[in-house]
Design a protein around this motif. Structure first.
Motif, PDB file in Angstrom:
ATOM      1  N   ILE C  35      50.779  45.450  43.516  1.00 32.47           N
ATOM      2  CA  ILE C  35      51.012  44.120  42.938  1.00 32.47           C
ATOM      3  C   ILE C  35      51.162  43.079  44.045  1.00 32.47           C
ATOM      4  O   ILE C  35      50.528  42.023  44.021  1.00 32.47           O
ATOM      5  CB  ILE C  35      52.265  44.137  42.041  1.00 32.47           C
ATOM      6  CG1 ILE C  35      51.965  44.915  40.751  1.00 32.47           C
ATOM      7  CG2 ILE C  35      52.685  42.721  41.683  1.00 32.47           C
ATOM      8  CD1 ILE C  35      53.200  45.275  39.985  1.00 32.47           C
ATOM      9  N   SER C  36      51.983  43.389  45.045  1.00 34.41           N
ATOM     10  CA  SER C  36      52.234  42.345  46.054  1.00 34.41           C
ATOM     11  C   SER C  36      50.976  42.060  46.857  1.00 34.41           C
ATOM     12  O   SER C  36      50.700  40.905  47.184  1.00 34.41           O
ATOM     13  CB  SER C  36      53.410  42.702  46.947  1.00 34.41           C
ATOM     14  OG  SER C  36      53.365  44.034  47.319  1.00 34.41           O
ATOM     15  N   ILE C  37      50.197  43.095  47.156  1.00 31.59           N
ATOM     16  CA  ILE C  37      48.964  42.827  47.910  1.00 31.59           C
ATOM     17  C   ILE C  37      47.973  42.051  47.055  1.00 31.59           C
ATOM     18  O   ILE C  37      47.300  41.139  47.544  1.00 31.59           O
ATOM     19  CB  ILE C  37      48.346  44.147  48.425  1.00 31.59           C
ATOM     20  CG1 ILE C  37      49.253  44.707  49.525  1.00 31.59           C
ATOM     21  CG2 ILE C  37      46.945  43.918  48.999  1.00 31.59           C
ATOM     22  CD1 ILE C  37      48.760  45.962  50.166  1.00 31.59           C
ATOM     23  N   SER C  38      47.928  42.349  45.757  1.00 35.34           N
ATOM     24  CA  SER C  38      46.979  41.586  44.938  1.00 35.34           C
ATOM     25  C   SER C  38      47.421  40.142  44.789  1.00 35.34           C
ATOM     26  O   SER C  38      46.582  39.237  44.710  1.00 35.34           O
ATOM     27  CB  SER C  38      46.761  42.245  43.575  1.00 35.34           C
ATOM     28  OG  SER C  38      47.990  42.551  42.993  1.00 35.34           O
ATOM     29  N   VAL C  39      48.737  39.889  44.791  1.00 31.39           N
ATOM     30  CA  VAL C  39      49.197  38.489  44.777  1.00 31.39           C
ATOM     31  C   VAL C  39      48.712  37.771  46.028  1.00 31.39           C
ATOM     32  O   VAL C  39      48.187  36.651  45.964  1.00 31.39           O
ATOM     33  CB  VAL C  39      50.744  38.421  44.676  1.00 31.39           C
ATOM     34  CG1 VAL C  39      51.224  37.011  44.939  1.00 31.39           C
ATOM     35  CG2 VAL C  39      51.203  38.877  43.319  1.00 31.39           C
ATOM     36  N   VAL C  40      48.826  38.451  47.169  1.00 28.57           N
ATOM     37  CA  VAL C  40      48.327  37.867  48.415  1.00 28.57           C
ATOM     38  C   VAL C  40      46.831  37.585  48.290  1.00 28.57           C
ATOM     39  O   VAL C  40      46.362  36.488  48.611  1.00 28.57           O
ATOM     40  CB  VAL C  40      48.599  38.827  49.601  1.00 28.57           C
ATOM     41  CG1 VAL C  40      47.909  38.328  50.859  1.00 28.57           C
ATOM     42  CG2 VAL C  40      50.086  38.965  49.848  1.00 28.57           C
ATOM     43  N   LEU C  41      46.094  38.560  47.755  1.00 27.01           N
ATOM     44  CA  LEU C  41      44.644  38.395  47.668  1.00 27.01           C
ATOM     45  C   LEU C  41      44.256  37.275  46.710  1.00 27.01           C
ATOM     46  O   LEU C  41      43.350  36.499  46.982  1.00 27.01           O
ATOM     47  CB  LEU C  41      44.000  39.713  47.217  1.00 27.01           C
ATOM     48  CG  LEU C  41      44.033  40.825  48.264  1.00 27.01           C
ATOM     49  CD1 LEU C  41      43.507  42.112  47.669  1.00 27.01           C
ATOM     50  CD2 LEU C  41      43.236  40.429  49.485  1.00 27.01           C
ATOM     51  N   PHE C  42      44.976  37.190  45.565  1.00 24.45           N
ATOM     52  CA  PHE C  42      44.686  36.109  44.618  1.00 24.45           C
ATOM     53  C   PHE C  42      44.871  34.761  45.274  1.00 24.45           C
ATOM     54  O   PHE C  42      44.079  33.850  45.121  1.00 24.45           O
ATOM     55  CB  PHE C  42      45.612  36.191  43.394  1.00 24.45           C
ATOM     56  CG  PHE C  42      45.250  37.300  42.459  1.00 24.45           C
ATOM     57  CD1 PHE C  42      43.911  37.583  42.193  1.00 24.45           C
ATOM     58  CD2 PHE C  42      46.233  38.046  41.830  1.00 24.45           C
ATOM     59  CE1 PHE C  42      43.576  38.609  41.334  1.00 24.45           C
ATOM     60  CE2 PHE C  42      45.896  39.075  40.972  1.00 24.45           C
ATOM     61  CZ  PHE C  42      44.570  39.356  40.723  1.00 24.45           C
TER      62      PHE C  42
END
Lengths: 57, 326, 224
Positions: C35-42
């Motif tokens: 989740i946290s990495i996908s937030v960064v990616l978004f």
């Protein structure tokens, strides 16, 4: 239309910030004032504790 | 009855604050030369001693006097008018700039008589240099209070006496007060000296970390209800914080060579660590203010502890009374 | 104070086994990392980031996933009511050693997952010195695990357990994070390996100091 301010008045109407910038000794005095305010606040807290103690007895 | 040392403390802090604020700042020829070198025509305060009480009136109505600055460098200086009582005067504090071609100090205004005691002029700081007498003792007290708090924490762990825990907590409370004061005074000063309230310089980072530790310490204390447990865990936390944070943030970067200012291979290790960096008079006032603050800290601690002891005694009496009834 | 190897390894094996059986922490942490990495990616959305910012993000993800993973070390024992049993069965030092070992293992796996995901998702994130980079990540993980183990023991005795953990951990971990970020920068952008030596010395001494202090202090935290 704005009238040009007389020189004396212009100098008096400058902001607090500019005043402090030009009279740096007052920056030091402000800092001393802040320290006194902090110590006063601490004194108030001790006072509150003592008052609570008095209420009980 | 008021004990004598409290009066002494008041007078001590008062006298040294007054000395710190009122002592004039005066530079010498070398300070003037720094600005003249780069073509800066600003006026700075300079103390000039009269070497020869012989005035020469010049064509433009100014007066030329032979003299020397506070460090003993010879120079002629130019006064805008002939001051009253010139023949008796030892010298003057002038608002002046430097005339490089003629090697003359040109005064725009006479600020006062020659000061027997003055602080050096620090380029870029001027009067703001006097913050050191108030802000630096505050930040030192932050660290000292932290040490005292940890010391009583260790004492609690060894002796299990709740009075030591109270001392530890009140020392930390005072430390938090000093920490907030050091942060606020520092950032007000930074606004006027560097143009921003906060710019993450190493010292700002270190006071911020101390603020975080104090915050965490009191959060922990407020989260535990049982006295003994709270005392034990907060003591452990303050020791843990002490072995990691001050050591790794303040000391290690100074020992290890690095690129940052204040590292082992840097000459500027800070005014306290490096010797000969600060004027002797300023140093005396700074250390006197620090001593005053330490005594003030001890006094406030003792007041808190007296209140604590009375509270404890009252509670014990209440319990005894309740037992007597039942 | 006596540190016995046997109870420590027994506790470590028990933790590993119970974790592998329920997979509660592992699954939760894996989801947290994703989740946290996908937030960064978004938020990045295809833009190329400065390496400094990517390193900052990496350490933020590492710090907060450690915060959510480590907090349960001792809280779980309190909740299951096994604290008393442990206190009777083994010396505090052994308990600490066992828990520390488990946390080290957990955080090394966690950091490996985080870094691999970072490297896979951020294509522009090139590392000039991979050896140094992995060493820093490993040492950083060890440092985080060593400091948070005793803090986890402290918060297990307090009331507001979850929120208290990052509050107490952050100031203690700050020197480690600062040195870690600086060393990671050297590994990603620097040209020489030697530039990171002061930071590596700091990381290693941090770990040694924190583990030693924790061993000395754990008695006071553990015994009621």
């Amino acid at each position: 239309m704005t009238l040009p301010l007389p020189k004396q008045l212009a100098r008096e109407s400058r902001t607090m910030y500019e005043f402090l910038e030009q009279n740096s000794l007052f920056v030091v005095l402000t800092i001393v004032l802040i320290i006194w305010a902090g110590l006063f606040f601490y004194l108030l807290r001790i006072d509150k504790r003592v008052a609570k103690l008095e209420d009980k007895s | 009855m008021i004990k004598w040392w409290k009066i002494v403390l008041f007078v001590w802090i008062g006298v040294f604050s007054a000395l710190g604020i009122m002592t004039p700042i005066a530079g010498g020829l070398s300070d003037l030369a720094i600005f003249a070198e780069v073509g800066d025509t600003r006026l700075i305060p300079v103390a000039m001693k009269i070497a020869d009480h012989d005035l020469t009136e010049q064509e433009d109505g100014t007066f030329l006097v032979a003299g020397e600055d506070k460090y003993g460098d010879d120079a002629m200086f130019v006064l805008p008018e002939k001051p009253a009582g010139f023949s008796e005067a030892e010298g003057y504090l002038l608002d002046a700039r430097y005339d490089k071609e003629n090697h003359r100090v040109v005064a725009a205004e006479i600020l006062g008589d020659y000061p027997g005691w003055s602080f050096p002029y620090i380029p870029g700081l001027g009067e703001r240099a006097k913050i050191i007498f108030f802000h630096v003792p505050m930040s030192w007290m932050t660290v000292i209070a932290f040490l005292v708090s940890m010391w009583f924490g260790i004492k609690y762990l060894r002796k299990k006496n709740l009075i030591d825990d109270a001392k530890s907590a009140y020392a930390a409370g005072l430390g938090l007060l000093f920490c907030i004061l050091a942060t606020v005074t520092g950032s007000v000063w930074a606004q006027f000296n560097w143009g921003t309230f906060w710019n993450w310089d190493p010292r700002e980072t270190s006071i911020f970390v101390l603020l975080l530790i104090y915050g965490a310490y009191f959060t922990l204390r407020s989260a535990i209800e049982v006295d003994e447990k709270r005392a034990r865990l907060s003591a452990v936390y303050s020791i843990l914080a002490f072995v990691t944070v001050p050591f790794f943030i303040f000391i290690m970067p100074r020992i290890l060579p690095g690129l940052h200012p204040g590292s082992a291979d840097d000459v500027n290790a800070g005014p306290v660590v490096s010797s000969g960096g600060m004027d002797a008079g300023m140093r005396v006032i700074l250390y006197s203010m620090l001593l005053g603050c330490i005594v003030l800290f001890g006094w406030l601690m003792s007041i808190q502890m007296r209140v604590f002891r009375i509270t404890q005694k009252q509670e014990a009496d209440d319990i005894a009374a309740a037992e007597a009834i039942s | 104070m006596a540190l016995a190897v046997k109870p420590a390894s027994a506790l470590f094996q028990k933790d590993v086994r119970s974790e592998l059986r329920t997979r509660y922490t592992l699954n939760a942490l894996l989801m947290f990392v994703v989740i946290s990495i996908s937030v960064v990616l978004f938020s990045v959305a295809g833009e190329t980031l400065q390496p400094e910012i990517t390193i900052g993000m990496l350490w933020i993800v590492m710090f907060f996933s450690a915060m959510s993973g480590m907090s349960r070390t001792f809280v779980a024992e309190e909740e299951k009511g096994t604290t008393m049993t442990l206190q009777l069965l083994a010396s505090p030092s052994s308990i600490y050693a066992g828990k520390l070992l488990f946390n080290l293992l957990l955080i090394v796996c966690l950091n490996a997952v985080i870094v691999v995901l970072f490297l896979l998702t951020m294509e522009k994130f090139a590392i000039s010195q991979p050896g140094l980079f992995w060493l820093v990540i490993l040492l950083g993980g060890f440092g985080i695990a060593s400091a948070t183990t005793i803090i986890a023991a402290i918060i297990a005795k307090a009331r507001t357990k979850g929120t208290l953990f990052p509050v107490l951990s952050f100031p203690i971990l700050l020197p480690l994070i600062m040195a870690g970020i600086s060393a990671t920068k050297t590994a990603v952008m620097g040209t020489t390996w030697e530039a990171a030596i002061p930071d590596l010395q700091l990381l290693v001494s941090y770990i040694v100091v924190v583990i030693t202090t924790s061993f000395l202090l754990f008695d006071y935290v553990w015994k009621d």
